[in-house]
Design a protein around this motif. Structure first.
Motif, PDB file in Angstrom:
ATOM      1  N   LYS A 181       0.833  -1.204   0.000  1.00 46.23           N
ATOM      2  CA  LYS A 181       0.000   0.000   0.000  1.00 46.23           C
ATOM      3  C   LYS A 181       0.866   1.251   0.000  1.00 46.23           C
ATOM      4  O   LYS A 181       0.615   2.201  -0.760  1.00 46.23           O
ATOM      5  N   TRP A 182       1.897   1.258   0.842  1.00 46.29           N
ATOM      6  CA  TRP A 182       2.760   2.437   0.921  1.00 46.29           C
ATOM      7  C   TRP A 182       3.475   2.688  -0.403  1.00 46.29           C
ATOM      8  O   TRP A 182       3.515   3.821  -0.901  1.00 46.29           O
ATOM      9  N   ASN A 183       4.040   1.655  -0.992  1.00 47.14           N
ATOM     10  CA  ASN A 183       4.788   1.832  -2.237  1.00 47.14           C
ATOM     11  C   ASN A 183       3.882   2.318  -3.365  1.00 47.14           C
ATOM     12  O   ASN A 183       4.282   3.170  -4.175  1.00 47.14           O
ATOM     13  N   CYS A 184       2.658   1.808  -3.412  1.00 48.46           N
ATOM     14  CA  CYS A 184       1.733   2.255  -4.453  1.00 48.46           C
ATOM     15  C   CYS A 184       1.289   3.695  -4.235  1.00 48.46           C
ATOM     16  O   CYS A 184       1.185   4.480  -5.187  1.00 48.46           O
ATOM     17  N   MET A 185       1.024   4.057  -2.967  1.00 44.01           N
ATOM     18  CA  MET A 185       0.597   5.432  -2.668  1.00 44.01           C
ATOM     19  C   MET A 185       1.749   6.416  -2.842  1.00 44.01           C
ATOM     20  O   MET A 185       1.568   7.505  -3.381  1.00 44.01           O
ATOM     21  N   LYS A 186       2.935   6.009  -2.411  1.00 43.50           N
ATOM     22  CA  LYS A 186       4.106   6.898  -2.492  1.00 43.50           C
ATOM     23  C   LYS A 186       4.411   7.267  -3.933  1.00 43.50           C
ATOM     24  O   LYS A 186       4.714   8.429  -4.250  1.00 43.50           O
ATOM     25  N   ASN A 187       4.337   6.281  -4.797  1.00 43.72           N
ATOM     26  CA  ASN A 187       4.652   6.509  -6.198  1.00 43.72           C
ATOM     27  C   ASN A 187       3.425   6.860  -7.042  1.00 43.72           C
ATOM     28  O   ASN A 187       3.538   7.017  -8.254  1.00 43.72           O
ATOM     29  N   ASN A 188       2.288   6.945  -6.365  1.00 38.23           N
ATOM     30  CA  ASN A 188       1.032   7.294  -7.032  1.00 38.23           C
ATOM     31  C   ASN A 188       0.793   6.406  -8.249  1.00 38.23           C
ATOM     32  O   ASN A 188       0.444   6.866  -9.334  1.00 38.23           O
ATOM     33  N   GLN A 189       0.987   5.103  -8.025  1.00 35.26           N
ATOM     34  CA  GLN A 189       0.871   4.155  -9.118  1.00 35.26           C
ATOM     35  C   GLN A 189      -0.563   3.637  -9.253  1.00 35.26           C
ATOM     36  O   GLN A 189      -1.233   3.356  -8.256  1.00 35.26           O
ATOM     37  N   PHE A 190      -1.008   3.511 -10.484  1.00 35.37           N
ATOM     38  CA  PHE A 190      -2.341   2.967 -10.761  1.00 35.37           C
ATOM     39  C   PHE A 190      -2.256   1.820 -11.774  1.00 35.37           C
ATOM     40  O   PHE A 190      -3.245   1.473 -12.396  1.00 35.37           O
ATOM     41  N   ASP A 191      -1.056   1.249 -11.926  1.00 37.24           N
ATOM     42  CA  ASP A 191      -0.890   0.171 -12.890  1.00 37.24           C
ATOM     43  C   ASP A 191      -1.489  -1.124 -12.336  1.00 37.24           C
ATOM     44  O   ASP A 191      -2.049  -1.163 -11.240  1.00 37.24           O
ATOM     45  N   LEU A 192      -1.350  -2.197 -13.084  1.00 34.69           N
ATOM     46  CA  LEU A 192      -1.940  -3.468 -12.679  1.00 34.69           C
ATOM     47  C   LEU A 192      -1.400  -3.944 -11.334  1.00 34.69           C
ATOM     48  O   LEU A 192      -2.114  -4.563 -10.550  1.00 34.69           O
ATOM     49  N   HIS A 193      -0.134  -3.640 -11.063  1.00 40.43           N
ATOM     50  CA  HIS A 193       0.485  -4.069  -9.812  1.00 40.43           C
ATOM     51  C   HIS A 193      -0.207  -3.443  -8.602  1.00 40.43           C
ATOM     52  O   HIS A 193      -0.284  -4.043  -7.537  1.00 40.43           O
ATOM     53  N   CYS A 194      -0.731  -2.245  -8.777  1.00 38.44           N
ATOM     54  CA  CYS A 194      -1.333  -1.507  -7.652  1.00 38.44           C
ATOM     55  C   CYS A 194      -2.847  -1.370  -7.767  1.00 38.44           C
ATOM     56  O   CYS A 194      -3.486  -0.840  -6.850  1.00 38.44           O
ATOM     57  N   ALA A 195      -3.411  -1.823  -8.873  1.00 38.99           N
ATOM     58  CA  ALA A 195      -4.831  -1.574  -9.131  1.00 38.99           C
ATOM     59  C   ALA A 195      -5.735  -2.123  -8.040  1.00 38.99           C
ATOM     60  O   ALA A 195      -6.728  -1.493  -7.663  1.00 38.99           O
ATOM     61  N   ALA A 196      -5.393  -3.311  -7.495  1.00 41.28           N
ATOM     62  CA  ALA A 196      -6.285  -3.941  -6.518  1.00 41.28           C
ATOM     63  C   ALA A 196      -6.267  -3.223  -5.183  1.00 41.28           C
ATOM     64  O   ALA A 196      -7.308  -3.021  -4.553  1.00 41.28           O
ATOM     65  N   ILE A 197      -5.096  -2.819  -4.717  1.00 42.99           N
ATOM     66  CA  ILE A 197      -4.999  -2.260  -3.363  1.00 42.99           C
ATOM     67  C   ILE A 197      -5.169  -0.749  -3.333  1.00 42.99           C
ATOM     68  O   ILE A 197      -5.486  -0.179  -2.290  1.00 42.99           O
ATOM     69  N   HIS A 198      -5.002  -0.085  -4.453  1.00 41.10           N
ATOM     70  CA  HIS A 198      -5.011   1.380  -4.433  1.00 41.10           C
ATOM     71  C   HIS A 198      -6.291   1.974  -3.858  1.00 41.10           C
ATOM     72  O   HIS A 198      -6.232   2.871  -3.010  1.00 41.10           O
ATOM     73  N   PRO A 199      -7.481   1.500  -4.239  1.00 40.26           N
ATOM     74  CA  PRO A 199      -8.691   2.135  -3.697  1.00 40.26           C
ATOM     75  C   PRO A 199      -9.050   1.681  -2.283  1.00 40.26           C
ATOM     76  O   PRO A 199      -9.866   2.326  -1.619  1.00 40.26           O
ATOM     77  N   ILE A 200      -8.472   0.562  -1.818  1.00 40.05           N
ATOM     78  CA  ILE A 200      -8.866   0.011  -0.523  1.00 40.05           C
ATOM     79  C   ILE A 200      -8.292   0.844   0.616  1.00 40.05           C
ATOM     80  O   ILE A 200      -7.094   1.082   0.690  1.00 40.05           O
ATOM     81  N   LYS A 201      -9.176   1.256   1.515  1.00 41.16           N
ATOM     82  CA  LYS A 201      -8.754   2.008   2.704  1.00 41.16           C
ATOM     83  C   LYS A 201      -8.904   1.193   3.984  1.00 41.16           C
ATOM     84  O   LYS A 201      -8.172   1.413   4.951  1.00 41.16           O
ATOM     85  N   PHE A 202      -9.860   0.286   3.985  1.00 42.58           N
ATOM     86  CA  PHE A 202     -10.203  -0.449   5.204  1.00 42.58           C
ATOM     87  C   PHE A 202     -10.216  -1.935   4.877  1.00 42.58           C
ATOM     88  O   PHE A 202     -11.066  -2.420   4.134  1.00 42.58           O
ATOM     89  N   ARG A 203      -9.254  -2.671   5.453  1.00 42.59           N
ATOM     90  CA  ARG A 203      -9.091  -4.111   5.211  1.00 42.59           C
ATOM     91  C   ARG A 203      -9.394  -4.819   6.523  1.00 42.59           C
ATOM     92  O   ARG A 203      -8.705  -4.601   7.523  1.00 42.59           O
TER      93      ARG A 203
END
Length: 383
Positions: free
Chosen positions: A259-281
């Motif tokens: 989550k941190w790596n995807c948010m830090k780099n503001n990534q929306f690619d396939l690698h981050c697509a699943a976790i990017h919108p999730i806030k509460f797990r």
């Protein structure tokens, strides 16, 4: 000009404040009927059946959801006030009381608009046979059996313990929990403890022989047996924890980093697509998972969080929050012991390797490496 300057300062201050990015939440199901002891089963109190939630359990679990709404919707304005399914991922072990608890928490969090029909909340699960994260296979792990045999020469072959209650009885014998007992000294009497405790918590009429002294003894005997079985406290055992909790802590810590790596780099690619919108797990689970996870985080974390008890109470809740401090990721861990305590207690400083209210993500990630595993099944099968 001065007004613009003040607005600029306000913008700078606002942009440097800490920001909540992600929450992992794990809770124990609500109050339930006993799993065994049908002769002690009170069908007026436990109308949904043995092992299932009571009315109080359903209501209190709903209130856990209200508490989470207050924290993450009303106060922190972190989650959308109207449920956004993309922000949530709620997972439950495939046990009906946990599935019902997950649904009740979700209802409590988002059924706030007075709608007539209950708000449907998506709860994800998988069959227990393939769920090695939340439904550990006590009777299908040769590696665990060898560890128990090493600790207790009387432990039978793991394949013969095809019923969970047999594990409990064997742990009772090997833990020497009966040594200081006056009544719960045999396996037959030990098996009365679980339904008696369930009746007691539900406010049912109890047998006259079950005195206050025996209530205390029942708790002590049960807790000691469980500590042996789970590898907790004086029986602390990293190998047992690795089998039962290793995949869960591996999943939690990898998700935080991802989550941190995807948010830090503001990534929306396939690698981050699943976790990017999730806030509460979230994970809806059982007492042994909460107990073992606390011990995995740190023996002191478990003993202090659970005090004055020795096992998680119904609706016990662990929160793991990921925060952004001006580009530095930090983790905050909290524990709420039941459905009634107004605030959760910060226990981050009790996590192994952490010392403050907020722990760097790197330190938190290193707390439990000896226990983490990505494949407990493979380790169980290794001879």
């Amino acid at each position: 000009g001065r007004l613009l300057f003040l607005l600029f300062l306000s913008f700078i201050e606002g942009s440097t404040k800490e920001r909540l990015l992600f929450v992992q939440s794990l809770w124990r199901h609500g109050e339930r009927a006993g799993n065994k002891g049908d002769s002690l089963h009170d069908k007026t109190l436990f109308k949904y059946g043995i092992g299932e939630l009571t009315e109080a359990g359903i209501n209190n679990t709903y209130n856990v959801g209200r508490w989470l709404r207050n924290r993450y919707v009303d106060r922190q304005q972190f989650l959308s006030p109207i449920m956004d399914p993309k922000e949530l991922y709620i997972q439950s072990v495939d046990v009906s009381r946990c599935l019902m608890s997950a649904e009740s928490v979700g209802q409590g969090m988002f059924n706030a608009d007075g709608r007539y029909a209950p708000l449907p909340v998506a709860v994800h699960s998988r069959p227990k046979e393939t769920d090695w994260m939340l439904a550990f296979k006590w009777s299908n792990c040769d590696g665990l059996g060898r560890e128990f045999s090493r600790l207790c020469s009387d432990y039978p072959l793991i394949s013969t313990l095809d019923d969970y209650s047999k594990y409990e009885v064997q742990s009772f014998r090997c833990s020497n929990a009966s040594l200081n007992a006056t009544f719960f000294t045999t396996a037959e009497r030990y098996q009365l403890i679980e339904p008696l405790i369930a009746l007691d918590l539900a406010g049912a009429k109890l047998p006259e022989w079950y005195t206050q002294e025996l209530r205390k003894e029942a708790r002590e005997v049960s807790d000691q047996s469980l500590r042996f079985q789970l590898g907790l406290g004086e029986f602390h055992n990293k190998r047992i924890l690795r089998f039962s909790t290793g995949l869960l802590i591996e999943t939690l810590q990898k998700e935080l980093l991802h989550k941190w790596n995807c948010m830090k780099n503001n990534q929306f690619d396939l690698h981050c697509a699943a976790i990017h919108p999730i806030k509460f797990r979230a994970f809806s689970t059982q007492d042994f998972v909460i107990n073992s996870l606390l011990e995995t985080l740190g023996e002191e974390a478990r003993s202090i969080a659970l005090a004055p008890f020795d096992s998680p109470q119904y609706n016990a809740l662990i929160l793991i929050e990921l925060w952004d401090f001006e580009g530095t990721p930090k983790v905050k861990v909290l524990y709420r012991p039941d459905a009634f305590k107004e605030e959760a207690t910060v226990i981050t400083h009790l996590v192994r390797g952490c010392s403050k209210e907020y722990c760097s993500l790197d330190l938190f990630d290193s707390c439990c490496r000896e226990i983490r595993t990505s494949n407990p099944k493979e380790e169980c099968d290794n001879r």
